[in-house]
Write a protein that holds these residues in place. Structure first.
Motif, PDB file in Angstrom:
ATOM      1  N   LYS A  68       0.804  -1.080   0.134  1.00 55.40           N
ATOM      2  CA  LYS A  68      -0.051  -0.074   0.123  1.00 55.40           C
ATOM      3  C   LYS A  68       0.913   1.270   0.100  1.00 55.40           C
ATOM      4  O   LYS A  68       1.850   1.495   0.754  1.00 55.40           O
ATOM      5  CB  LYS A  68      -0.906   0.034   1.182  1.00 55.40           C
ATOM      6  N   ARG A  69       0.674   2.286  -0.872  1.00 52.64           N
ATOM      7  CA  ARG A  69       1.028   3.580  -0.805  1.00 52.64           C
ATOM      8  C   ARG A  69       0.796   4.188   0.492  1.00 52.64           C
ATOM      9  O   ARG A  69      -0.675   4.556   0.569  1.00 52.64           O
ATOM     10  CB  ARG A  69       0.914   4.139  -2.292  1.00 52.64           C
ATOM     11  N   GLU A 114       6.648   4.334  -1.032  1.00 51.52           N
ATOM     12  CA  GLU A 114       6.026   3.682  -2.198  1.00 51.52           C
ATOM     13  C   GLU A 114       6.342   2.125  -1.864  1.00 51.52           C
ATOM     14  O   GLU A 114       7.481   1.741  -1.621  1.00 51.52           O
ATOM     15  CB  GLU A 114       6.753   4.193  -3.264  1.00 51.52           C
ATOM     16  N   SER A 181      -3.884   3.293  -1.826  1.00 50.07           N
ATOM     17  CA  SER A 181      -3.352   4.325  -1.127  1.00 50.07           C
ATOM     18  C   SER A 181      -3.985   4.706  -0.171  1.00 50.07           C
ATOM     19  O   SER A 181      -5.181   4.641   0.124  1.00 50.07           O
ATOM     20  CB  SER A 181      -2.929   5.498  -2.118  1.00 50.07           C
ATOM     21  N   ILE A 195      -6.346  11.378  -4.262  1.00 53.12           N
ATOM     22  CA  ILE A 195      -6.302  10.131  -3.500  1.00 53.12           C
ATOM     23  C   ILE A 195      -7.951   9.897  -3.269  1.00 53.12           C
ATOM     24  O   ILE A 195      -8.616  10.801  -2.697  1.00 53.12           O
ATOM     25  CB  ILE A 195      -5.456  10.215  -2.385  1.00 53.12           C
TER      26      ILE A 195
END
Length: 489
Positions: A68-69, A114, A181, A195
């Motif tokens: 996951k970002r 990242e 994210s 986002i």
């Protein structure tokens, strides 16, 4: 006069607008500004000590969010009035995960973890220096070096904080690669828009960050001790000006100003708005107007803490007799609080529950109220949850976590905070008080308007507790001796 801040479009933090009072630069002037500058050599900067610790912090967070970002905006400048801004302070989660000190932090920066095949790669997106290479160094009032001074280059920032650094203009294309994210939302509207919203996951993300911050690492503990020591010197500065405070209107501000000078010399800022409360103002729990007179027979309650450049803040309260000597009534109330705080500090140990600290303090507060004859029931009856009569004189909690925020780890849930077991590395306050309002007729007149709080910063150790702020006296006899020594020097 503040000339350094430029009004910006509310929907695009990177746009540049010309203010109505700005002078235009014609072509001739612009060409002239390109010439005559000495070549500058870029200083090589070694890694900051915090970088070894932020690496470990990021590894802990990475394990909780595989694939996951993770997005941490530093936040934006906030308008104080028209085209002037408040001094910038980065969001605490950004400060903790990057370790970037206040003087190096650039508004609008964004830190991203990242995901990679085996963890996460750290990236920092910042505004580059507005150097002599472009006309932004004199045109851009928010980032240009003519306006705000020289900042670290991207390469210097990368070297100092051990993070891959890119220009902020690249972030939109970076985030165009849509992957799962989660963001600290509400700090940067331009990034928020990129986002998708997932309120539940974002709430959990804040919660996770709070829980990770509960146990301080060695760097954090060292910074907290420095903040406490600087704050102790600030308290000595305030005691020195007590005679001056009594001789001027709004003497509370004389005292506050003395502390602010120390905060700016030894730290970044005040960690929070100080409370300087003389006389019955001490009974107002969040008294921050600090505009009252200071009378020789008053007590003055001072709650203040210095925030270092690392963003870690102390939080200490002392109650001083302005004359240097406690009256009998003042000492009576002070000793109740002293006994309560001593009991609270004794309750700080590994394996105890956080709420044990408050319970220990309140035992003594209830006993004190009973001794003074103002409890309508016995101590035992008052301490029952359905009663709590003693809380009339201490309505607030007796402890909280402390660190980058003065009320640190605030996104932990109740069961993770109040019901949590204390562990080594936690830093907490212990801060009981006893406040008798000026119109409280349950007390005889000599007690009315007396407010006392004693607050110290305490580290949970393997064997018990270490009072980080022990250099400041607590017992009333020690307080009087301390004041006498300072006022004679």
């Amino acid at each position: 006069m503040n000339l350094a801040n430029n009004s910006q479009d509310k929907t695009d933090q990177h746009s540049e607008l010309l203010r109505t009072h700005d002078l235009p630069a014609n072509d001739v002037m612009s060409e002239f500004m390109k010439t005559g500058w000495a070549a500058s050599e870029e200083e090589i900067i070694s890694a900051h000590p915090v970088s070894a610790f932020t690496k470990l912090r990021r590894e802990k967070l990475s394990k909780k969010y595989p694939g996951k970002r993770l997005i941490f905006p530093a936040g934006r400048l906030k308008v104080r009035s028209n085209d002037t801004d408040y001094p910038f302070r980065a969001h605490s989660a950004f400060a903790w995960i990057t370790g970037i000190i206040a003087t190096d932090t650039v508004p609008d920066s964004v830190f991203i973890l990242e995901p990679t095949g085996n963890g996460h790669e750290p990236y920092l997106f910042v505004h580059p220096r507005s150097s002599r290479d472009s006309d932004q160094f004199y045109k851009n009032t928010r980032y240009g070096e003519f306006w705000i001074g020289k900042r670290l280059s991207l390469a210097q920032t990368q070297s100092k904080y051990q993070i891959t650094v890119r220009e902020i203009d690249q972030i939109q294309s970076f985030l165009a690669n849509k992957i799962d994210s989660v963001i600290i939302r509400g700090e940067d509207i331009s990034i928020d828009k990129l986002i998708d919203i997932d309120s539940k996951e974002e709430e959990e993300f804040l919660n996770t960050n709070s829980l990770l911050r509960m146990i301080k690492d060695e760097y954090e503990i060292e910074q907290m001790q420095q903040a406490v020591d600087a704050t102790a010197r600030g308290f000595a500065d305030m005691v020195k000006v007590l005679p001056a405070a009594t001789s001027k209107p709004r003497g509370e501000r004389v005292i506050e100003s003395a502390f602010y000078g120390r905060a700016r010399v030894e730290g970044n800022e005040n960690g929070y708005s100080p409370i300087v409360a003389a006389g019955s103002h001490a009974c107002i729990l969040h008294w921050i107007k600090n505009d009252g007179d200071v009378l020789p027979d008053d007590l003055v309650l001072i709650d203040a803490g210095i925030e270092l450049d690392s963003h870690y803040t102390a939080d200490i309260t002392r109650t001083f007799p302005v004359s240097g000597r406690f009256s009998k009534a003042q000492r009576d109330i002070y000793m109740i609080v002293y006994r309560a705080q001593s009991a609270g500090i004794a309750a700080v140990k590994p394996g105890a529950k956080f709420k044990d600290i408050h319970n220990a303090c309140m035992q003594e507060i209830a006993k004190g109220a009973h001794e003074l004859g103002v409890l309508p029931v016995s101590v035992e009856e008052s301490l029952k949850e359905e009663n709590g009569f003693h809380r009339r004189w201490q309505f607030h909690s007796s402890s909280h976590h402390l660190g980058i925020d003065v009320h640190d780890c605030a996104h932990a849930r109740k069961e993770q905070y109040m019901d949590a077991v204390l562990e080594p590395g936690m830093i907490l306050t212990v801060e009981p008080g006893f406040y008798i309002q000026a119109d409280d007729t349950l007390f005889s007149p000599e007690y009315r308007g007396i407010g006392v709080r004693i607050e110290d910063d305490v580290l949970v150790t393997q064997s018990g507790a270490k009072v980080l702020s022990n250099s400041l006296p607590r017992h009333p006899d020690e307080v009087e001796a301390y004041m006498a020594k300072i006022l004679k020097s």
